[in-house]
Design a protein around this motif. Structure first.
Motif, PDB file in Angstrom:
ATOM      1  N   ILE A 158      47.044-120.745  21.820  1.00  9.82           N
ATOM      2  CA  ILE A 158      47.209-119.479  21.657  1.00  9.82           C
ATOM      3  C   ILE A 158      47.315-118.783  22.697  1.00  9.82           C
ATOM      4  CG2 ILE A 158      46.195-117.318  20.445  1.00  9.82           C
ATOM      5  CD1 ILE A 158      47.678-119.567  18.518  1.00  9.82           C
ATOM      6  N   ALA A 159      46.296-118.679  23.929  1.00  9.64           N
ATOM      7  CA  ALA A 159      46.629-118.363  25.127  1.00  9.64           C
ATOM      8  C   ALA A 159      47.655-118.267  25.878  1.00  9.64           C
ATOM      9  CB  ALA A 159      45.377-118.895  26.059  1.00  9.64           C
ATOM     10  N   GLY A 160      48.536-119.553  25.722  1.00  4.20           N
ATOM     11  CA  GLY A 160      49.829-119.555  26.001  1.00  4.20           C
ATOM     12  C   GLY A 160      50.565-118.512  25.319  1.00  4.20           C
ATOM     13  N   LEU A 161      50.695-118.525  24.066  1.00  8.24           N
ATOM     14  CA  LEU A 161      51.394-117.499  23.223  1.00  8.24           C
ATOM     15  C   LEU A 161      51.219-116.277  23.614  1.00  8.24           C
ATOM     16  CD1 LEU A 161      53.179-116.732  20.579  1.00  8.24           C
ATOM     17  CD2 LEU A 161      51.002-117.031  19.417  1.00  8.24           C
ATOM     18  N   ARG A 162      49.838-115.830  23.833  1.00  9.91           N
ATOM     19  CA  ARG A 162      49.563-114.422  24.392  1.00  9.91           C
ATOM     20  C   ARG A 162      50.300-113.975  25.581  1.00  9.91           C
ATOM     21  NH1 ARG A 162      45.735-111.031  26.951  1.00  9.91           N
ATOM     22  NH2 ARG A 162      44.759-109.703  25.575  1.00  9.91           N
ATOM     23  N   MET A 163      50.169-115.071  26.687  1.00  9.88           N
ATOM     24  CA  MET A 163      50.711-114.922  27.654  1.00  9.88           C
ATOM     25  C   MET A 163      52.452-114.609  27.468  1.00  9.88           C
ATOM     26  SD  MET A 163      50.864-117.102  31.149  1.00  9.88           S
ATOM     27  CE  MET A 163      49.069-117.597  30.793  1.00  9.88           C
ATOM     28  N   ALA A 164      52.902-115.579  26.549  1.00  8.10           N
ATOM     29  CA  ALA A 164      54.448-115.511  26.508  1.00  8.10           C
ATOM     30  C   ALA A 164      55.031-114.244  25.805  1.00  8.10           C
ATOM     31  CB  ALA A 164      54.769-116.504  25.606  1.00  8.10           C
ATOM     32  N   ALA A 165      54.052-113.507  25.125  1.00  9.66           N
ATOM     33  CA  ALA A 165      54.387-112.383  24.086  1.00  9.66           C
ATOM     34  C   ALA A 165      54.085-111.110  25.254  1.00  9.66           C
ATOM     35  CB  ALA A 165      53.262-111.946  23.135  1.00  9.66           C
ATOM     36  N   ILE A 166      53.263-111.079  25.930  1.00 11.34           N
ATOM     37  CA  ILE A 166      52.929-109.785  26.825  1.00 11.34           C
ATOM     38  C   ILE A 166      54.199-110.201  27.917  1.00 11.34           C
ATOM     39  CG2 ILE A 166      51.484-109.166  28.804  1.00 11.34           C
ATOM     40  CD1 ILE A 166      49.156-109.983  26.986  1.00 11.34           C
ATOM     41  N   TYR A 167      54.622-111.344  28.538  1.00  3.98           N
ATOM     42  CA  TYR A 167      55.504-111.369  29.603  1.00  3.98           C
ATOM     43  C   TYR A 167      57.000-110.759  28.937  1.00  3.98           C
ATOM     44  CZ  TYR A 167      52.690-113.741  32.762  1.00  3.98           C
ATOM     45  OH  TYR A 167      51.579-114.101  33.711  1.00  3.98           O
ATOM     46  N   THR A 168      57.085-111.241  27.595  1.00  5.55           N
ATOM     47  CA  THR A 168      58.255-111.184  27.188  1.00  5.55           C
ATOM     48  C   THR A 168      58.731-109.495  26.824  1.00  5.55           C
ATOM     49  OG1 THR A 168      58.221-113.209  25.994  1.00  5.55           O
ATOM     50  CG2 THR A 168      59.790-111.579  25.045  1.00  5.55           C
ATOM     51  N   VAL A 169      57.735-108.920  26.636  1.00  4.32           N
ATOM     52  CA  VAL A 169      57.753-107.376  26.388  1.00  4.32           C
ATOM     53  C   VAL A 169      58.217-106.777  27.684  1.00  4.32           C
ATOM     54  CG1 VAL A 169      56.536-105.373  26.140  1.00  4.32           C
ATOM     55  CG2 VAL A 169      55.982-107.129  24.593  1.00  4.32           C
TER      56      VAL A 169
ATOM     57  N   ASP B 260      66.191 -91.589  19.982  1.00  6.74           N
ATOM     58  CA  ASP B 260      66.715 -92.716  20.617  1.00  6.74           C
ATOM     59  C   ASP B 260      65.569 -93.432  21.110  1.00  6.74           C
ATOM     60  OD1 ASP B 260      69.344 -91.923  20.793  1.00  6.74           O
ATOM     61  OD2 ASP B 260      69.230 -90.726  22.505  1.00  6.74           O
ATOM     62  N   LEU B 261      64.273 -92.929  21.274  1.00  8.43           N
ATOM     63  CA  LEU B 261      63.059 -93.700  21.846  1.00  8.43           C
ATOM     64  C   LEU B 261      62.801 -94.533  20.522  1.00  8.43           C
ATOM     65  CD1 LEU B 261      60.937 -93.932  23.437  1.00  8.43           C
ATOM     66  CD2 LEU B 261      59.590 -92.126  22.452  1.00  8.43           C
ATOM     67  N   ILE B 262      62.803 -94.032  19.343  1.00  7.77           N
ATOM     68  CA  ILE B 262      62.294 -94.974  18.121  1.00  7.77           C
ATOM     69  C   ILE B 262      63.348 -96.268  17.873  1.00  7.77           C
ATOM     70  CG2 ILE B 262      62.484 -94.913  15.523  1.00  7.77           C
ATOM     71  CD1 ILE B 262      61.251 -92.115  15.651  1.00  7.77           C
ATOM     72  N   LYS B 263      64.610 -95.871  18.220  1.00  5.60           N
ATOM     73  CA  LYS B 263      65.524 -96.980  18.139  1.00  5.60           C
ATOM     74  C   LYS B 263      65.264 -98.172  19.319  1.00  5.60           C
ATOM     75  CE  LYS B 263      70.382 -97.825  18.456  1.00  5.60           C
ATOM     76  NZ  LYS B 263      71.875 -97.307  18.742  1.00  5.60           N
ATOM     77  N   ALA B 264      64.926 -97.470  20.460  1.00  9.11           N
ATOM     78  CA  ALA B 264      64.751 -98.452  21.677  1.00  9.11           C
ATOM     79  C   ALA B 264      63.621 -99.200  21.215  1.00  9.11           C
ATOM     80  CB  ALA B 264      64.747 -97.652  22.796  1.00  9.11           C
ATOM     81  N   ILE B 265      62.508 -98.597  20.715  1.00  8.90           N
ATOM     82  CA  ILE B 265      61.217 -99.271  20.494  1.00  8.90           C
ATOM     83  C   ILE B 265      61.453-100.501  19.412  1.00  8.90           C
ATOM     84  CG2 ILE B 265      59.034 -99.204  19.446  1.00  8.90           C
ATOM     85  CD1 ILE B 265      58.774 -96.242  20.623  1.00  8.90           C
ATOM     86  N   CYS B 266      62.033-100.093  18.148  1.00  8.84           N
ATOM     87  CA  CYS B 266      62.477-101.259  17.323  1.00  8.84           C
ATOM     88  C   CYS B 266      63.323-102.141  17.960  1.00  8.84           C
ATOM     89  CB  CYS B 266      63.319-100.379  16.282  1.00  8.84           C
ATOM     90  SG  CYS B 266      62.519 -99.230  15.120  1.00  8.84           S
ATOM     91  N   GLU B 267      64.266-102.100  18.845  1.00 11.93           N
ATOM     92  CA  GLU B 267      64.942-102.933  19.377  1.00 11.93           C
ATOM     93  C   GLU B 267      64.366-103.984  20.174  1.00 11.93           C
ATOM     94  OE1 GLU B 267      69.615-100.940  19.625  1.00 11.93           O
ATOM     95  OE2 GLU B 267      68.163-100.677  21.176  1.00 11.93           O
ATOM     96  N   HIS B 268      63.344-103.250  20.916  1.00  9.14           N
ATOM     97  CA  HIS B 268      62.591-104.009  21.903  1.00  9.14           C
ATOM     98  C   HIS B 268      61.656-104.991  21.048  1.00  9.14           C
ATOM     99  CE1 HIS B 268      61.417-103.749  26.181  1.00  9.14           C
ATOM    100  NE2 HIS B 268      60.347-104.403  25.632  1.00  9.14           N
ATOM    101  N   THR B 269      60.806-104.450  19.872  1.00  9.91           N
ATOM    102  CA  THR B 269      60.039-105.046  19.040  1.00  9.91           C
ATOM    103  C   THR B 269      60.801-106.187  18.436  1.00  9.91           C
ATOM    104  OG1 THR B 269      58.803-103.317  18.734  1.00  9.91           O
ATOM    105  CG2 THR B 269      58.425-105.061  17.219  1.00  9.91           C
ATOM    106  N   ILE B 270      61.998-106.095  17.915  1.00 11.75           N
ATOM    107  CA  ILE B 270      62.679-107.040  17.436  1.00 11.75           C
ATOM    108  C   ILE B 270      63.216-108.234  18.580  1.00 11.75           C
ATOM    109  CG2 ILE B 270      64.891-107.943  16.443  1.00 11.75           C
ATOM    110  CD1 ILE B 270      64.717-105.207  15.302  1.00 11.75           C
ATOM    111  N   TYR B 271      63.358-107.797  19.580  1.00 11.64           N
ATOM    112  CA  TYR B 271      63.843-108.932  20.836  1.00 11.64           C
ATOM    113  C   TYR B 271      62.738-109.704  21.028  1.00 11.64           C
ATOM    114  CZ  TYR B 271      68.069-106.601  22.126  1.00 11.64           C
ATOM    115  OH  TYR B 271      69.436-106.029  22.251  1.00 11.64           O
ATOM    116  N   VAL B 272      61.356-109.001  21.298  1.00 10.48           N
ATOM    117  CA  VAL B 272      60.246-109.758  21.331  1.00 10.48           C
ATOM    118  C   VAL B 272      59.784-110.750  20.356  1.00 10.48           C
ATOM    119  CG1 VAL B 272      57.770-109.485  22.096  1.00 10.48           C
ATOM    120  CG2 VAL B 272      59.194-108.168  23.018  1.00 10.48           C
TER     121      VAL B 272
END
Length: 213
Positions: A136-147, A10-22
């Motif tokens: 790119i600083a904005g992209l970094r912020m967006a990625a971290i927040y989206t996680v 379940d954890l591996i599946k959740a990590i994959c789903e989470h990563t795809i969303y991001v």
């Protein structure tokens, strides 16, 4: 070992789903934010001074409320999560693109015009490369927040690491909370590192020192 046997799949599946969303949400948010930031840099400043605060209102809406409204209209489908996350990921990129382009010194623009460049060539060859560290600083912020925002997907039954967090809080199980929180934190760190590497690749060599690289 028992913990991995119980929750490993379940954890591996959740990590994959989470990563795809991001990945999907940040890609869409970056594309839309970049285009909108460029367009706003081309309009009169008094107009962009109105548009940006109006758009920022959406960012002040709590993620749970926004995704809840989309859920009412669309239901528990993946676009509900993707659209909500993409909208939130868009704003840091939009603002940084706008700020970065407007921050390009006039002497560089004059040099580009002196070389006979068209406005489009000036944008591609001068303005965007010089603004790239800020973008790119904005992209970094967006990625971290989206996680962190992607945790909300589990609120409408669409998985991700939020499943463990919410199951843990509802059952007062700290282990489940950590199983969701720790991988999310690791994902945020990994995305940050990857985007830092990307920044070195896309930033003109002469700007490395200014960008702190």
């Amino acid at each position: 070992m028992t913990l991995l046997q119980t929750y490993g799949a379940d954890l591996i599946k959740a990590i994959c789903e989470h990563t795809i969303y991001v990945l999907i949400s940040v890609a869409i948010g970056f594309s839309v934010g970049l285009v909108c930031g460029i367009l706003l840099s081309r309009v009169p400043r008094w107009l962009s001074g109105i548009i940006i605060p109006v758009l920022s209102i959406f960012q002040t809406i709590p993620g749970l409320v926004f995704i809840g409204v989309l859920f009412i209209f669309w239901g528990d489908i993946y676009p509900t999560v993707i659209v909500a996350l993409s909208v939130y990921a868009m704003f840091p990129v939009l603002k940084n693109t706008y700020t970065g382009i407007l921050g390009v010194e006039e002497r560089y623009l004059e040099a580009a015009r002196g070389c006979g460049m068209s406005p489009f060539q000036t944008l591609i060859r001068v303005e965007l490369p010089l603004a790239m560290p800020i973008i790119i600083a904005g992209l970094r912020m967006a990625a971290i927040y989206t996680v962190s925002w992607a945790v909300l997907a589990s609120m409408i039954g669409l998985g991700g690491l939020g499943d463990f967090v919410y199951r843990g809080t509802s059952s007062n199980n700290n282990t489940l909370i950590l199983l969701g929180a720790i991988p999310a934190a690791v994902l945020a760190i990994l995305f940050g590192v990857l985007i830092d590497l990307l920044q070195k690749k896309v930033t003109p060599r002469g700007l490395w020192k200014e960008a702190g690289r």
